[in-house]
Motif scaffolding. Structure first.
Motif, PDB file in Angstrom:
ATOM      1  N   ASN A   1       0.811  -1.223   0.000  1.00 13.29           N
ATOM      2  CA  ASN A   1       0.000   0.000   0.000  1.00 13.29           C
ATOM      3  C   ASN A   1       0.847   1.277   0.000  1.00 13.29           C
ATOM      4  O   ASN A   1       0.312   2.371   0.174  1.00 13.29           O
ATOM      5  N   SER A   2       2.141   1.143  -0.176  1.00 10.84           N
ATOM      6  CA  SER A   2       2.989   2.343  -0.154  1.00 10.84           C
ATOM      7  C   SER A   2       2.843   3.124  -1.451  1.00 10.84           C
ATOM      8  O   SER A   2       2.459   2.582  -2.496  1.00 10.84           O
ATOM      9  N   GLU A   3       3.181   4.410  -1.384  1.00  7.70           N
ATOM     10  CA  GLU A   3       3.038   5.289  -2.538  1.00  7.70           C
ATOM     11  C   GLU A   3       4.007   4.958  -3.665  1.00  7.70           C
ATOM     12  O   GLU A   3       3.807   5.383  -4.811  1.00  7.70           O
ATOM     13  N   LEU A   4       5.063   4.179  -3.375  1.00  4.79           N
ATOM     14  CA  LEU A   4       6.045   3.838  -4.403  1.00  4.79           C
ATOM     15  C   LEU A   4       6.008   2.361  -4.784  1.00  4.79           C
ATOM     16  O   LEU A   4       6.871   1.895  -5.526  1.00  4.79           O
ATOM     17  N   TYR A   5       5.017   1.633  -4.285  1.00  9.11           N
ATOM     18  CA  TYR A   5       5.045   0.185  -4.482  1.00  9.11           C
ATOM     19  C   TYR A   5       4.982  -0.210  -5.951  1.00  9.11           C
ATOM     20  O   TYR A   5       5.569  -1.218  -6.359  1.00  9.11           O
ATOM     21  N   HIS A   6       4.320   0.582  -6.772  1.00  5.04           N
ATOM     22  CA  HIS A   6       4.235   0.256  -8.195  1.00  5.04           C
ATOM     23  C   HIS A   6       5.641   0.197  -8.800  1.00  5.04           C
ATOM     24  O   HIS A   6       5.969  -0.732  -9.552  1.00  5.04           O
ATOM     25  N   VAL A   7       6.467   1.171  -8.461  1.00  3.32           N
ATOM     26  CA  VAL A   7       7.839   1.195  -8.980  1.00  3.32           C
ATOM     27  C   VAL A   7       8.679   0.112  -8.313  1.00  3.32           C
ATOM     28  O   VAL A   7       9.476  -0.575  -8.961  1.00  3.32           O
ATOM     29  N   VAL A   8       8.509  -0.046  -7.001  1.00  2.00           N
ATOM     30  CA  VAL A   8       9.254  -1.072  -6.268  1.00  2.00           C
ATOM     31  C   VAL A   8       8.984  -2.451  -6.860  1.00  2.00           C
ATOM     32  O   VAL A   8       9.909  -3.232  -7.119  1.00  2.00           O
ATOM     33  N   SER A   9       7.732  -2.762  -7.104  1.00  2.00           N
ATOM     34  CA  SER A   9       7.381  -4.092  -7.610  1.00  2.00           C
ATOM     35  C   SER A   9       7.858  -4.305  -9.042  1.00  2.00           C
ATOM     36  O   SER A   9       8.119  -5.439  -9.454  1.00  2.00           O
ATOM     37  N   MET A  10       7.996  -3.220  -9.821  1.00  2.00           N
ATOM     38  CA  MET A  10       8.551  -3.363 -11.160  1.00  2.00           C
ATOM     39  C   MET A  10       9.995  -3.853 -11.077  1.00  2.00           C
ATOM     40  O   MET A  10      10.445  -4.671 -11.892  1.00  2.00           O
TER      41      MET A  10
END
Length: 742
Positions: free
Chosen positions: A255-264
């Motif tokens: 749910n973090s604000e950067l998770y989309h980039v982190v998961s990439m």
């Protein structure tokens, strides 16, 4: 007693294609660990009992060395990738060779420019470099996942884009920045198309869970690097190293604000890991040992310095003293290690690195193994490698100087600048140089009665960094050649004066001093009285050749066993350069193979004699830090004539000359003979048409060298050249070196 570590296990063959793209059952075995002909295909495990390799005979193997990025195939996009590595393994196997040696494959993305092409400046000691991502499997998996969905058309277009990029980037040399843009663009679009499926898959969850200790910090670091536009984490304010662990814990949550980039970044590392493990399994199936490279340092702007700041001395840099590679020494820019802090958990950081690399490699080259004995440490304000000192080392104490009448410490530690020296360096521009860069400090009466003015550097110019970054030594683009030349001569002269010192002060211990390496070549030394020169020469010889042996031996015996005890890999050490006497016996004691390069002999003489090399070594005619054998051979006619006593000597390094050099190394007692791919290609005329000087991988004298060399022959063409492969195999057999398979 043989030299190597015991190698263990025969793994499963290359994984067959799965029904689901993310059905990736975890491997329970590591890549091939057997140095000798395989006797059975059933999995087995050898228990390591005494830490040393045993074989019924003195096993001797051979191999090819080439960076992954230098590979070229019909499918590679801009640079070699882990898919190409499988074809390279096939080339080695068909040639009867048993080892494929690579350069480091860690991620080096710090600047997001071609500067990141330097493979020894790791941004993470665990993460793999996106440059080596094979794109085709990602696009195919994304297309299969999209099938008849709304993204199907876009993914078909993406496949066409990859094909266009493949042709556009099929260049003589790597365009690093363009290749990285394409690979990251394709990876991001494939991730977008498969994100939900990938993140929900058991394979992804298992990969993230098992690799979390390094993967989550790396992925968060990468996301923050993109957010702030810099990898220099000390510029991240509240997200700096003081609370890095808490930052990782928060930003790696779904749910973090950067998770989309982190998961990439999870996605990219998952596929890189999968592709390299596939290559390792293929090597095992073909009886080839995959040999990796452990860099000695990490970049200051790295995940590791962010997460573990206490392990590093961030106000210093590592490098190498002047040697055959570079007469000015080298400054690699890596922080040095706090070995005392690392010892508190028995060097867990190093042990973690070795254990992780065993996931892919059966053998390991330790870059600059001398650094485990002592490292060449440089102050942060230096640019070259001259003003360094060894750490750890026993310093020269003030009382030792006093006992020899050397009370004038400031004279020995400050740059010695006189009016005569300014005149000698700058001619009739000496007054201009004195006025712009120096302040007068007094006058000295010489023995002949004449007076010489002495100077000190102005504060803004009294460090290498300050001097080289000053506006006073910059020229605008488009400046006339005479101005560029004049400014370069001025810069060179000022650097000579700045380094014109005899002793270096220890910034942490006012009572400790270190001799500047090669101080006997300085005018500061030559201008001293005879008695002072004799006293300093004795201290110099004692510092470098006597008092350090026990300190360096003990340091290596504390640090290297920590690496050796946690791995079953065959370990080799790059022990080139200024090698202390304590190094060979310690390497032999620990079962670490040394390195022998013919043009850098260990035992005196101009050229190494392969027939005299110890068994506990890896021998090679050249390496990535030297010019190729062809280029070296053809560069100096006088040297070539002297070398003729070992091989024939026509003007060019024709195939029969290279054949003699390869044969000579194959016949050596060394347990492994490694040949750069360029040297093997030079065995046949059709592959030796490229100018030899274009085949050099690295120029150690250039700190901003662009690592972009690519082979000019495709892997598919190598595999199709049965005559060339047969010739190599014949040389292997003649040399008594055994391939893994019959």
């Amino acid at each position: 007693m043989s030299p190597s570590r015991e190698l263990a296990t025969t793994p499963e063959a290359a994984a067959a294609s799965k029904a689901s793209p993310y059905d990736d059952t975890p491997r329970t075995e590591t890549p091939a660990r057997v140095l000798g002909p395989r006797r059975a295909k059933t999995p087995s495990r050898i228990i390591v009992r005494d830490g040393h390799f045993r074989h019924p005979r003195a096993w001797r193997g051979s191999g090819v060395a080439v960076p992954v990025f230098s590979l070229r195939s019909r499918e590679s996009v801009g640079a070699g990738d882990f898919g190409d590595l499988e074809a390279l393994v096939d080339v080695a196997a068909e040639a009867g060779m048993s080892v494929v040696q690579l350069l480091p494959v860690n991620d080096t993305t710090v600047h997001n420019t071609w500067w990141d092409s330097y493979p020894y400046s790791s941004v993470s000691v665990h993460a793999l470099h996106p440059l080596y991502l094979k794109l085709k499997p990602l696009v195919e998996e994304a297309a299969n996942a999209a099938a008849a969905g709304p993204d199907a058309g876009r993914l078909m277009a993406l496949s066409a884009e990859v094909d266009r990029a493949k042709h556009a980037l099929d260049l003589k040399e790597i365009d690093y920045e363009a290749t990285m843009r394409v690979k990251l663009m394709v990876a991001k679009r494939c991730f977008e198309a498969t994100r939900a499926t990938f993140l929900a898959s058991e394979a992804c969850e298992r990969f993230v869970r098992e690799q979390a200790s390094w993967l989550k910090p790396y992925a968060v670091f990468s996301a923050l690097r993109e957010l702030f536009g810099t990898a220099e984490h000390w510029r991240w304010g509240d997200l700096s190293a003081t609370n890095a662990a808490a930052v990782v814990a928060r930003l790696s949550q779904p749910n973090s604000e950067l998770y989309h980039v982190v998961s990439m970044h999870y996605y990219v590392q998952y596929h890189l890991d999968r592709q390299l493990r596939r290559a390792a399994a293929h090597a095992a199936a073909r009886g080839v040992v995959l040999k990796g490279d452990l860099p000695i340092g990490v970049d200051k702007a790295s995940v590791d310095t962010w997460m573990h700041p206490k392990l590093f001395r961030m106000n210093t840099s590592t490098g190498a003293p002047p040697d055959d590679f570079d007469p000015n020494g080298q400054n690699w820019g890596f922080p040095t290690y706090d070995w005392e802090e690392m010892s508190k958990d028995n060097y867990a950081w190093w042990r973690g690195r070795m254990t992780h690399l065993e996931r892919f490699f059966s053998a390991m080259r330790i870059d600059h193994v001398l650094g485990f004995f002592r490292i060449w440490e440089l102050p942060a304000h230096t640019k070259t490698g001259r003003l360094g000192r060894f750490r750890p080392s026993v310093p020269i104490r003030k009382r030792e100087l006093d006992e020899r009448g050397l009370w004038f410490v400031d004279r020995l530690c400050e740059p010695w600048v006189t009016s005569e020296r300014l005149r000698a360096l700058f001619g009739d521009r000496d007054g201009e140089a004195a006025g712009r860069f120096f302040e007068e400090t007094g006058a000295e009466t010489k023995p002949d009665g004449t007076t010489s003015t002495t100077y000190k550097f102005r504060k803004e110019y009294n460090t290498e960094r300050g001097l080289l970054s000053s506006e006073a030594l910059r020229v605008r683009d488009g400046s006339p050649d005479w101005l560029v030349k004049e400014t370069e001569e001025l810069r060179r002269g000022l650097m000579t004066l700045l380094q014109n010192v005899i002793l270096l002060r220890d910034p942490d211990d006012a009572d400790a001093f270190y001799p500047r390496i090669e101080f006997e070549k300085t005018t500061s030394f030559r201008d001293l009285d005879d008695w002072a020169r004799d006293a300093l020469s004795w201290l110099y010889d004692d510092y470098f050749n006597a008092r350090q042996d026990a300190t360096w031996r003990e340091n290596a015996r504390r640090t290297l066993p920590a690496l050796m005890s946690c791995t079953g890999q065959l370990v080799c050490g790059e022990d080139l350069g200024m090698v202390p006497p304590c190094v060979p016996p310690v390497l032999e004691e620990l079962g670490i193979l040394g390195l022998r390069i013919q043009r850098m002999p260990h035992d005196g003489g101009e050229f190494g004699r392969p027939e005299r090399y110890p068994y506990e070594t890896v021998c090679s005619p050249s390496c990535h830090d030297t010019s190729t054998t062809r280029a070296w051979y053809e560069a100096d006619p006088a040297r070539r004539d002297r070398y003729a006593k070992l091989v024939s000597a026509p003007e060019k390094c024709e195939p029969h000359v290279m054949r003699a050099i390869v044969r000579q190394h194959m016949a050596s007692p060394s347990s492994i003979a490694i040949f750069p791919a360029q040297d093997l290609l030079a065995l046949v005329g059709e592959y030796a048409t490229r100018p030899a000087e274009e085949e050099t991988i690295n120029d150690p004298t250039n700190p901003k060298h662009y690592w972009r060399f690519r082979l000019h022959v495709r892997l598919e063409d190598m595999l199709a050249n049965k005559a060339w492969l047969g010739e190599i195999r014949q040389l292997v057999v003649e040399g008594g070196r055994m391939p893994m398979t019959g």
